[in-house]
Design a protein around this motif. Structure first.
Motif, PDB file in Angstrom:
ATOM      1  N   ALA A   2     -60.983 -13.351 -18.855  1.00  0.00           N
ATOM      2  CA  ALA A   2     -60.236 -12.143 -18.473  1.00  0.00           C
ATOM      3  C   ALA A   2     -59.523 -11.565 -19.703  1.00  0.00           C
ATOM      4  O   ALA A   2     -59.177 -12.289 -20.619  1.00  0.00           O
ATOM      5  CB  ALA A   2     -59.226 -12.492 -17.398  1.00  0.00           C
ATOM      6  N   GLU A   3     -59.338 -10.265 -19.663  1.00  0.00           N
ATOM      7  CA  GLU A   3     -58.654  -9.584 -20.756  1.00  0.00           C
ATOM      8  C   GLU A   3     -57.156  -9.496 -20.459  1.00  0.00           C
ATOM      9  O   GLU A   3     -56.757  -9.392 -19.304  1.00  0.00           O
ATOM     10  CB  GLU A   3     -59.186  -8.156 -20.857  1.00  0.00           C
ATOM     11  N   TYR A   4     -56.376  -9.489 -21.515  1.00  0.00           N
ATOM     12  CA  TYR A   4     -54.948  -9.210 -21.336  1.00  0.00           C
ATOM     13  C   TYR A   4     -54.777  -7.733 -21.011  1.00  0.00           C
ATOM     14  O   TYR A   4     -55.395  -6.879 -21.637  1.00  0.00           O
ATOM     15  CB  TYR A   4     -54.176  -9.529 -22.614  1.00  0.00           C
ATOM     16  N   SER A   5     -53.934  -7.453 -20.012  1.00  0.00           N
ATOM     17  CA  SER A   5     -53.723  -6.058 -19.631  1.00  0.00           C
ATOM     18  C   SER A   5     -52.357  -5.895 -18.969  1.00  0.00           C
ATOM     19  O   SER A   5     -51.882  -6.796 -18.282  1.00  0.00           O
ATOM     20  CB  SER A   5     -54.832  -5.629 -18.669  1.00  0.00           C
ATOM     21  N   GLY A   6     -51.763  -4.749 -19.173  1.00  0.00           N
ATOM     22  CA  GLY A   6     -50.525  -4.424 -18.478  1.00  0.00           C
ATOM     23  C   GLY A   6     -49.272  -4.919 -19.176  1.00  0.00           C
ATOM     24  O   GLY A   6     -49.312  -5.641 -20.169  1.00  0.00           O
ATOM     25  N   VAL A   7     -48.149  -4.493 -18.614  1.00  0.00           N
ATOM     26  CA  VAL A   7     -46.845  -4.840 -19.154  1.00  0.00           C
ATOM     27  C   VAL A   7     -46.105  -5.653 -18.104  1.00  0.00           C
ATOM     28  O   VAL A   7     -46.120  -5.301 -16.919  1.00  0.00           O
ATOM     29  CB  VAL A   7     -46.027  -3.567 -19.491  1.00  0.00           C
ATOM     30  N   MET A   8     -45.495  -6.746 -18.531  1.00  0.00           N
ATOM     31  CA  MET A   8     -44.737  -7.584 -17.603  1.00  0.00           C
ATOM     32  C   MET A   8     -43.287  -7.678 -18.081  1.00  0.00           C
ATOM     33  O   MET A   8     -43.029  -7.724 -19.277  1.00  0.00           O
ATOM     34  CB  MET A   8     -45.366  -8.972 -17.529  1.00  0.00           C
ATOM     35  N   VAL A   9     -42.394  -7.710 -17.110  1.00  0.00           N
ATOM     36  CA  VAL A   9     -40.965  -7.792 -17.409  1.00  0.00           C
ATOM     37  C   VAL A   9     -40.403  -9.050 -16.764  1.00  0.00           C
ATOM     38  O   VAL A   9     -40.681  -9.321 -15.592  1.00  0.00           O
ATOM     39  CB  VAL A   9     -40.256  -6.538 -16.840  1.00  0.00           C
ATOM     40  N   HIS A  10     -39.667  -9.847 -17.532  1.00  0.00           N
ATOM     41  CA  HIS A  10     -38.919 -10.937 -16.899  1.00  0.00           C
ATOM     42  C   HIS A  10     -37.647 -10.336 -16.323  1.00  0.00           C
ATOM     43  O   HIS A  10     -36.766  -9.885 -17.071  1.00  0.00           O
ATOM     44  CB  HIS A  10     -38.583 -12.039 -17.914  1.00  0.00           C
ATOM     45  N   ALA A  11     -37.572 -10.279 -14.997  1.00  0.00           N
ATOM     46  CA  ALA A  11     -36.441  -9.619 -14.344  1.00  0.00           C
ATOM     47  C   ALA A  11     -35.384 -10.673 -13.997  1.00  0.00           C
ATOM     48  O   ALA A  11     -35.530 -11.412 -13.036  1.00  0.00           O
ATOM     49  CB  ALA A  11     -36.905  -8.878 -13.098  1.00  0.00           C
ATOM     50  N   ALA A  22     -32.516  -6.229 -16.304  1.00  0.00           N
ATOM     51  CA  ALA A  22     -33.827  -6.175 -15.648  1.00  0.00           C
ATOM     52  C   ALA A  22     -34.214  -4.729 -15.359  1.00  0.00           C
ATOM     53  O   ALA A  22     -35.363  -4.322 -15.577  1.00  0.00           O
ATOM     54  CB  ALA A  22     -33.805  -6.995 -14.361  1.00  0.00           C
ATOM     55  N   THR A  23     -33.237  -3.940 -14.923  1.00  0.00           N
ATOM     56  CA  THR A  23     -33.537  -2.533 -14.624  1.00  0.00           C
ATOM     57  C   THR A  23     -33.822  -1.771 -15.925  1.00  0.00           C
ATOM     58  O   THR A  23     -34.674  -0.887 -15.960  1.00  0.00           O
ATOM     59  CB  THR A  23     -32.379  -1.869 -13.850  1.00  0.00           C
ATOM     60  N   LEU A  97     -41.830  -8.414 -21.729  1.00  0.00           N
ATOM     61  CA  LEU A  97     -40.480  -8.058 -22.157  1.00  0.00           C
ATOM     62  C   LEU A  97     -39.457  -8.984 -21.506  1.00  0.00           C
ATOM     63  O   LEU A  97     -39.525  -9.264 -20.306  1.00  0.00           O
ATOM     64  CB  LEU A  97     -40.151  -6.613 -21.782  1.00  0.00           C
ATOM     65  N   VAL A  98     -38.503  -9.438 -22.306  1.00  0.00           N
ATOM     66  CA  VAL A  98     -37.461 -10.354 -21.860  1.00  0.00           C
ATOM     67  C   VAL A  98     -36.140  -9.796 -22.379  1.00  0.00           C
ATOM     68  O   VAL A  98     -36.110  -9.153 -23.428  1.00  0.00           O
ATOM     69  CB  VAL A  98     -37.731 -11.770 -22.436  1.00  0.00           C
ATOM     70  N   GLY A  99     -35.050 -10.028 -21.663  1.00  0.00           N
ATOM     71  CA  GLY A  99     -33.749  -9.525 -22.120  1.00  0.00           C
ATOM     72  C   GLY A  99     -33.177 -10.382 -23.244  1.00  0.00           C
ATOM     73  O   GLY A  99     -33.355 -11.592 -23.259  1.00  0.00           O
ATOM     74  N   MET A 166     -31.947   0.497 -23.491  1.00  0.00           N
ATOM     75  CA  MET A 166     -32.989   1.147 -22.702  1.00  0.00           C
ATOM     76  C   MET A 166     -32.362   1.723 -21.429  1.00  0.00           C
ATOM     77  O   MET A 166     -31.350   1.217 -20.953  1.00  0.00           O
ATOM     78  CB  MET A 166     -34.086   0.141 -22.323  1.00  0.00           C
ATOM     79  N   THR A 167     -32.994   2.770 -20.890  1.00  0.00           N
ATOM     80  CA  THR A 167     -32.427   3.442 -19.726  1.00  0.00           C
ATOM     81  C   THR A 167     -33.237   3.120 -18.474  1.00  0.00           C
ATOM     82  O   THR A 167     -34.446   3.306 -18.470  1.00  0.00           O
ATOM     83  CB  THR A 167     -32.439   4.965 -19.951  1.00  0.00           C
ATOM     84  N   PRO A 168     -32.564   2.633 -17.422  1.00  0.00           N
ATOM     85  CA  PRO A 168     -33.284   2.383 -16.158  1.00  0.00           C
ATOM     86  C   PRO A 168     -33.738   3.702 -15.546  1.00  0.00           C
ATOM     87  O   PRO A 168     -33.146   4.751 -15.798  1.00  0.00           O
ATOM     88  CB  PRO A 168     -32.237   1.715 -15.265  1.00  0.00           C
ATOM     89  N   LEU A 169     -34.785   3.647 -14.723  1.00  0.00           N
ATOM     90  CA  LEU A 169     -35.189   4.823 -13.962  1.00  0.00           C
ATOM     91  C   LEU A 169     -34.227   5.004 -12.801  1.00  0.00           C
ATOM     92  O   LEU A 169     -33.570   4.056 -12.378  1.00  0.00           O
ATOM     93  CB  LEU A 169     -36.594   4.624 -13.396  1.00  0.00           C
ATOM     94  N   GLU A 170     -34.146   6.226 -12.284  1.00  0.00           N
ATOM     95  CA  GLU A 170     -33.434   6.438 -11.027  1.00  0.00           C
ATOM     96  C   GLU A 170     -34.151   5.617  -9.957  1.00  0.00           C
ATOM     97  O   GLU A 170     -35.362   5.795  -9.773  1.00  0.00           O
ATOM     98  CB  GLU A 170     -33.509   7.917 -10.625  1.00  0.00           C
TER      99      GLU A 170
END
Ligand code: FAD
Ligand code: AMP
Lengths: 332, 268
Positions: A2-11, A22-23, A97-99, A166-170
């Motif tokens: 499998a290929e690496y794909s996408g973005v993951m966040v440690h929330a 996390a936001t 992504l990790v904080g 970084m700015t969280p989305l509404e």
């Protein structure tokens, strides 16, 4: 394969909710994922955290991996790293992504070494290189005196992100996504640490991170008594008291008051810096503030390169007069 | 129980040098060491040395200092010896130049293996040059050791260490089995000053100097060759800020004028 794909966040979870970081990571990750035309996922690890998936969707995630186990109640390296390893091997994100928090500082490097990839710590800017499509990771180095941009050919590309940049989305509570439950599969005998106690150093009043006004003192305050005067001004402005490192090292104030690279990151509307020189390491903690006010007896102090307004003088004379006038203006 | 401790210390440009003396060679992607400002041991590494000395004071044992780099100034890297450490190993070779956290952790881990006997490895929480904070965790992962980061207090008893780990709102108390790696923060307290006796003793201690071959490290894994991270760009952020200095006949008047200015700027 499998290929690496996408973005993951440690929330990260704090007090039963998604932590602010996390936001922020979800906001940043959403932008990166859209740029790549790929998916944004979040991993939520803890005990009793299943209900938080909806929050992650609202802040931008397409998919949420939940690892819920009583053994994951407290963060411990030996418990969280294998769990993250398992999720990453299953999901194969291109970017993780990790904080840059107490947890993330510990988790990200160990995980990167386990996965034989490279992490960049404390990033303040992330972008996709238009040509190579690799992650451009900008981080302050040399205490903030310089900035470095890193890339790596290895996946997953791991970056920790500084809080408050970084700015969280509404939040959009109508957003939906897919929940994937992952068994922790923990073997508690592999955890070589035990949390005996958690100690909170209580500080009175508004929290530093949340305050809209921060009044900080430095080595030049000279004593704990000096900080009482800063508290008075902070009180009038409904703000919080911060400090550079020496007042913490000297026990004039609790360690949790420290602002800077290895202390708290604050982003108030107004930052009043009294008798601190404005070292790059200190400024790393407040450089997001547009209205820095400096009081320092040394006209050459670096803080005057960073401040919007300044008074050159002895704080013992300037501060009481400032405080009295502020009191008058605020009551009038 | 006596305790054998290895402390990793890195020689860096003095982070307390005035920011105005800081210069970057953008084309070479390198920091230009300020002239006349001697390098120092990275400050958190001094806290790590202090942590090791406190354990040694309480329990007895041996402290081995481990430092990797090029042009390591003996008077700088031997400072921990004059504070009370016992031995020093230097990884010093051109091949160690320009490493990242991977190449550095790998080389240090190999050196630790060669040193052999240890109960604890101490590192600083992060080095004051690249402010990375990865090498400690990296060494621990390579050596398959438990690791506690950002410590402010360390007590050793009964084959275990009890560590206070700094958190955002205080600290947590963590028990860890030995051998273990611990990274140390300034909250531990200031490092002691070298004593005259210590300085005399340090003079007599000859560093062991090892090359990549001595620790069984492939040249392709050392320094720049062993990196997993590419440095694309290094630059100094611009300060566009222009500070408006608020004057007054007296400091008190300046304070009053500052309050008026803040009101005018709608900051009050
Ligand atoms: C890796 C690393 C991480 C670090 N992390 C942090 C961090 O997170 N936060 C942090 O703050 N520091 C941090 N430091 C320490 C930092 O480098 C500086 O040492 C520290 O910020 C200096 O604090 P200061 O400005 O209070 O003291 P000083 O630099 O000594 O400045 C004191 C100032 O007070 C002024 N002054 C003295 N008396 C008076 C008076 N009566 N009236 C008016 N002005 C007066 C002086 O002119 C001087 O400018 C870190 C260092 C390293 C190496
Ligand atoms: N070249 C080196 N020599 C000795 N110790 C090092 C070296 N590089 C890193 N370390 C140790 O690892 C810690 C963290 O470094 P870093 O991950 O680079 O921020 C430092 O505080 C040192 O204790």
């Amino acid at each position: 394969m499998a290929e690496y794909s996408g973005v993951m966040v440690h929330a990260e979870v704090a007090e039963g909710k998604l932590a602010t970081i996390a936001t922020e990571l979800l906001g940043c990750g959403r932008g990166l994922a859209d740029n790549l035309g790929e998916e944004l996922s979040a991993v939520i690890i803890g005990s009793g955290v299943s209900s938080l998936a909806q929050e992650a969707f609202a802040f931008g995630a397409d998919k949420v991996y939940i690892v819920d186990d009583v053994l994951l109640q407290d963060y411990q390296t030996d418990a969280y790293v294998p769990v993250m390893e398992k999720v990453v091997r299953q999901a194969m994100p291109r970017i993780l992504l990790v904080g840059q928090t107490s947890i993330g500082r510990d988790l990200a490097p160990r995980l990167a070494f386990r996965l034989e990839t490279a992490a960049t710590m404390d990033c303040i800017e992330l972008a996709i290189d238009p040509g190579s499509k690799r992650l451009l990771r900008t981080k302050p180095v040399y205490g903030g005196n310089a900035r470095a941009v890193f890339t790596s050919e290895l996946d997953p590309q791991i970056a920790t992100v500084r809080t408050k940049v970084m700015t969280p989305l509404e939040p959009d509570t109508s957003r939906k996504g897919e929940v994937v439950t992952v068994e922790a599969g923990m073997d508690s005998s592999t955890v070589r640490t035990r949390v005996l106690e958690k100690v909170k150093q209580e500080v009175e009043g508004i929290s530093l991170e949340a305050a809209e006004v921060v009044v900080s003192g430095g080595r030049g305050m000279g004593s704990a008594e000096g900080f009482k005067q800063l508290e008075e001004l902070a009180g009038l402005l409904k703000g919080a008291v911060g400090a550079s490192r020496p007042p913490c090292d000297n026990n004039w104030v609790p360690d949790v008051r420290q602002v800077g690279l290895t202390g708290k990151i604050v982003a108030p509307d107004l930052y009043i810096a009294v008798a601190l020189s404005g070292s790059s390491q200190h400024m790393a903690g407040c450089s997001g503030c547009k209205n820095i006010v400096a009081i320092n007896k040394d006209p050459e102090a670096n803080i005057f390169r960073e401040a919007r307004f300044g008074v050159v003088g002895d704080w013992k004379k300037v501060l009481p007069a400032l405080t009295e006038k502020v009191r008058e203006l605020m009551s009038g | 129980m006596t305790v054998n401790i290895i402390v990793c210390v890195k020689q860096v440009i003095d982070p307390e040098a005035p920011p105005s003396s800081f210069k970057v060679d953008e084309a070479g992607k390198k920091v230009v060491p300020p002239s006349g400002v001697p390098p120092v041991i990275s400050p958190f590494d001094e806290n790590a040395v202090e942590a090791a000395l406190r354990v040694k004071d309480a329990q007895g044992g041996k402290i081995t200092v481990l430092s990797m780099g090029v042009n390591l100034l003996r008077e700088v890297v031997k400072k921990p010896l004059s504070m009370g450490a016992d031995e020093i190993v230097l990884l010093e070779d051109e091949a160690f130049t320009d490493g990242d956290s991977w190449s550095n952790a790998r080389a240090l881990a190999m050196a630790v293996k060669k040193i052999g006997e240890y109960d604890l490895i101490f590192c600083g929480r992060q080095a004051a040059d690249w402010d990375d904070g990865q090498v400690g965790s990296g060494i621990a992962e390579i050596l398959e050791l438990p690791c506690v980061t950002v410590a402010r207090k360390i007590d050793v008893a009964n084959g275990k260490a009890v560590v206070e780990r700094v958190t955002a709102d205080g600290y947590e108390v963590i028990e860890v089995s030995l051998p273990a790696l611990i990274t140390v923060s300034n909250e531990l307290g200031e490092a002691r000053y070298p004593t005259i006796k210590g300085i005399m003793a340090a003079k007599k201690i000859e560093p062991l100097v090892w090359t990549p071959a001595d620790i069984g490290l492939e040249p392709a894994q050392a320094g720049a060759a062993g990196r997993k991270m590419n440095l694309e760009k290094l630059y100094q952020p611009v300060h566009e800020g222009k500070c408006e200095i608020i004057e007054g006949e007296s400091p008190e008047e300046a304070g009053v004028n500052l309050a008026l200015k803040l009101r005018e700027a709608k900051l009050l």
